[in-house]
Design a protein around this motif. Structure first.
Motif, PDB file in Angstrom:
ATOM      1  N   UNK A 122       0.824  -1.050  -0.148  1.00 51.34           N
ATOM      2  CA  UNK A 122       0.002  -0.086  -0.098  1.00 51.34           C
ATOM      3  C   UNK A 122       0.872   1.222  -0.002  1.00 51.34           C
ATOM      4  N   UNK A 123       0.448   2.359  -0.586  1.00 47.09           N
ATOM      5  CA  UNK A 123       1.017   3.618  -0.777  1.00 47.09           C
ATOM      6  C   UNK A 123      -0.172   4.460  -0.352  1.00 47.09           C
ATOM      7  N   UNK A 124       0.015   5.546   0.537  1.00 48.36           N
ATOM      8  CA  UNK A 124      -1.030   6.257   1.137  1.00 48.36           C
ATOM      9  C   UNK A 124      -0.971   7.756   0.842  1.00 48.36           C
ATOM     10  N   UNK A 125      -2.054   8.192   0.151  1.00 47.49           N
ATOM     11  CA  UNK A 125      -2.121   9.502  -0.432  1.00 47.49           C
ATOM     12  C   UNK A 125      -3.028  10.372   0.841  1.00 47.49           C
ATOM     13  N   UNK A 126      -2.368  11.208   1.509  1.00 47.87           N
ATOM     14  CA  UNK A 126      -3.202  11.931   2.584  1.00 47.87           C
ATOM     15  C   UNK A 126      -3.581  13.217   2.136  1.00 47.87           C
ATOM     16  N   UNK A 127      -3.472  13.366   0.917  1.00 44.40           N
ATOM     17  CA  UNK A 127      -4.581  14.806   0.332  1.00 44.40           C
ATOM     18  C   UNK A 127      -5.531  14.221  -0.684  1.00 44.40           C
ATOM     19  N   UNK A 128      -6.228  13.282  -0.453  1.00 45.54           N
ATOM     20  CA  UNK A 128      -7.412  12.762  -1.261  1.00 45.54           C
ATOM     21  C   UNK A 128      -8.725  13.349  -0.864  1.00 45.54           C
ATOM     22  N   UNK A 129      -8.729  14.801  -1.141  1.00 43.08           N
ATOM     23  CA  UNK A 129      -9.800  15.558  -0.350  1.00 43.08           C
ATOM     24  C   UNK A 129     -11.161  15.433  -1.021  1.00 43.08           C
ATOM     25  N   UNK A 130     -11.025  14.892  -2.528  1.00 42.11           N
ATOM     26  CA  UNK A 130     -12.212  14.671  -3.192  1.00 42.11           C
ATOM     27  C   UNK A 130     -11.841  13.575  -4.334  1.00 42.11           C
ATOM     28  N   UNK A 131     -12.914  13.198  -5.082  1.00 35.20           N
ATOM     29  CA  UNK A 131     -12.657  12.255  -6.293  1.00 35.20           C
ATOM     30  C   UNK A 131     -11.631  12.757  -7.176  1.00 35.20           C
ATOM     31  N   UNK A 132     -11.721  14.181  -7.506  1.00 32.95           N
ATOM     32  CA  UNK A 132     -11.091  14.874  -8.237  1.00 32.95           C
ATOM     33  C   UNK A 132      -9.566  14.779  -7.767  1.00 32.95           C
ATOM     34  N   UNK A 133      -9.459  15.183  -6.579  1.00 30.10           N
ATOM     35  CA  UNK A 133      -8.110  15.419  -5.961  1.00 30.10           C
ATOM     36  C   UNK A 133      -7.373  13.983  -6.068  1.00 30.10           C
ATOM     37  N   UNK A 134      -8.158  12.783  -5.662  1.00 28.99           N
ATOM     38  CA  UNK A 134      -7.389  11.536  -5.623  1.00 28.99           C
ATOM     39  C   UNK A 134      -6.953  11.274  -7.168  1.00 28.99           C
ATOM     40  N   UNK A 135      -7.804  11.424  -7.968  1.00 27.54           N
ATOM     41  CA  UNK A 135      -7.385  10.951  -9.270  1.00 27.54           C
ATOM     42  C   UNK A 135      -6.303  11.695  -9.976  1.00 27.54           C
ATOM     43  N   UNK A 208      -5.872  20.354  -7.759  1.00 30.88           N
ATOM     44  CA  UNK A 208      -6.292  19.677  -6.205  1.00 30.88           C
ATOM     45  C   UNK A 208      -5.671  20.818  -5.176  1.00 30.88           C
ATOM     46  N   UNK A 209      -6.405  20.722  -4.116  1.00 35.94           N
ATOM     47  CA  UNK A 209      -5.752  21.781  -3.012  1.00 35.94           C
ATOM     48  C   UNK A 209      -4.446  21.551  -2.594  1.00 35.94           C
ATOM     49  N   UNK A 210      -3.764  20.374  -2.825  1.00 37.28           N
ATOM     50  CA  UNK A 210      -2.379  20.051  -2.603  1.00 37.28           C
ATOM     51  C   UNK A 210      -1.904  19.214  -3.754  1.00 37.28           C
ATOM     52  N   UNK A 211      -0.796  19.804  -4.497  1.00 34.65           N
ATOM     53  CA  UNK A 211      -0.235  18.967  -5.372  1.00 34.65           C
ATOM     54  C   UNK A 211       1.260  18.900  -5.088  1.00 34.65           C
ATOM     55  N   UNK A 212       1.865  17.839  -4.809  1.00 33.91           N
ATOM     56  CA  UNK A 212       3.292  17.720  -4.119  1.00 33.91           C
ATOM     57  C   UNK A 212       4.081  17.298  -5.369  1.00 33.91           C
ATOM     58  N   UNK A 213       5.332  17.164  -4.835  1.00 36.37           N
ATOM     59  CA  UNK A 213       6.352  16.815  -6.071  1.00 36.37           C
ATOM     60  C   UNK A 213       6.071  15.117  -6.491  1.00 36.37           C
ATOM     61  N   UNK A 214       6.489  14.794  -7.679  1.00 36.21           N
ATOM     62  CA  UNK A 214       6.001  13.514  -8.077  1.00 36.21           C
ATOM     63  C   UNK A 214       6.659  12.592  -7.204  1.00 36.21           C
ATOM     64  N   UNK A 215       6.116  11.364  -6.941  1.00 36.31           N
ATOM     65  CA  UNK A 215       6.519  10.345  -5.859  1.00 36.31           C
ATOM     66  C   UNK A 215       5.909   8.946  -6.586  1.00 36.31           C
ATOM     67  N   UNK A 216       6.369   8.573  -7.745  1.00 32.85           N
ATOM     68  CA  UNK A 216       6.020   7.313  -8.403  1.00 32.85           C
ATOM     69  C   UNK A 216       5.933   6.084  -7.511  1.00 32.85           C
ATOM     70  N   UNK A 217       4.897   5.384  -7.631  1.00 28.67           N
ATOM     71  CA  UNK A 217       4.680   4.110  -6.975  1.00 28.67           C
ATOM     72  C   UNK A 217       5.834   3.217  -7.200  1.00 28.67           C
ATOM     73  N   UNK A 218       6.495   2.434  -6.013  1.00 24.24           N
ATOM     74  CA  UNK A 218       7.482   1.829  -6.140  1.00 24.24           C
ATOM     75  C   UNK A 218       7.003   0.310  -5.542  1.00 24.24           C
ATOM     76  N   UNK A 219       6.963  -0.710  -6.443  1.00 27.56           N
ATOM     77  CA  UNK A 219       6.311  -1.905  -6.103  1.00 27.56           C
ATOM     78  C   UNK A 219       6.939  -3.058  -7.096  1.00 27.56           C
TER      79      UNK A 219
END
Length: 219
Positions: A122-135, A208-219
């Motif tokens: 699992x990777x956590x996205x703590x800024x998924x405030x809405x469906x739009x923000x999440x995607x 999105x309310x918060x748009x961080x630097x890229x953090x590609x999923x690593x798995x």
């Protein structure tokens, strides 16, 4: 007196016309969303498309009444099942972490671990405030280009529509939820949210309310 009555009637007709126009617009948008996404929504458990990444949309664990939220547990149980059956390899768990005391992704992670998923899955996205923000964050922050979306059936058309508009190849897997008798207000809100989504994507082009630097999923 007659002039006053005529003015009142005129205003009533205008309100009725506005209400009819709004209803027509809502129904039209709803039909468009459903038509564009129906072929990418899996109707049965066995049919859920296998994809490397699953996106789990957050929601509160409990209702305002204090009772367990069936939306929450439906999504958690479906995500755990998909992982156990090898339908997904990694979960992006996205939700609202508005304060230190309210953390949807962490709560979901804990319940998924309880159901047998390893933390590394699992990777956590703590800024998924809405469906739009999440995607939008899935695409731009976590570099997700293909995903299986895990949420309830009424939510999937909007989620899939947004995903497609953002360039994510997505399919939807239905999670269980409450009975239809308890869904009237939710469905009305969803109709309005679909209309608002068109504005988000094509008119005011929100970010999105918060748009961080890229953090590609690593798995």
């Amino acid at each position: 007196m007659r002039r006053l009555l005529r003015k009142i009637l005129l205003w009533w007709w205008r309100l009725l016309a506005l209400a009819a126009l709004t209803l027509t617009l809502l129904l039209g948008v709803n039909a468009w969303f459903v038509g564009k996404t129906v072929d990418r929504i899996n109707k049965t458990d066995a049919a859920c498309t296998s994809m490397d990444v699953g996106i789990l949309f957050g929601t509160s664990q409990y209702l305002r009444s204090g009772l367990p939220n069936p939306h929450y547990y439906g999504r958690i149980n479906e995500a755990a099942r998909l992982y156990r059956e090898g339908k997904i390899q990694h979960l992006l768990v996205s939700g609202d972490n508005r304060t230190r005391y309210y953390n949807e992704p962490k709560r979901m992670q804990q319940d998924l671990i309880y159901r047998g998923l390893p933390e590394t899955a699992m990777s956590l996205d703590h800024a998924g405030f809405s469906t739009f923000d999440t995607l939008k964050r899935a695409k731009q922050v976590f570099n997700v280009n293909q995903a299986l979306l895990i949420t309830q059936d009424y939510h999937l058309p909007r989620a899939l529509f947004i995903a497609e508009s953002l360039g994510i190849e997505a399919y939807g897997c239905q999670a269980t939820g409450p009975s239809w008798t308890g869904m009237k207000n939710i469905l009305l809100r969803e109709l309005a949210a679909r209309l608002r989504t068109l504005g988000d994507l094509y008119i005011w082009k929100r970010e999105p309310r918060i748009l961080d630097d890229p953090q590609p999923l690593d798995f």
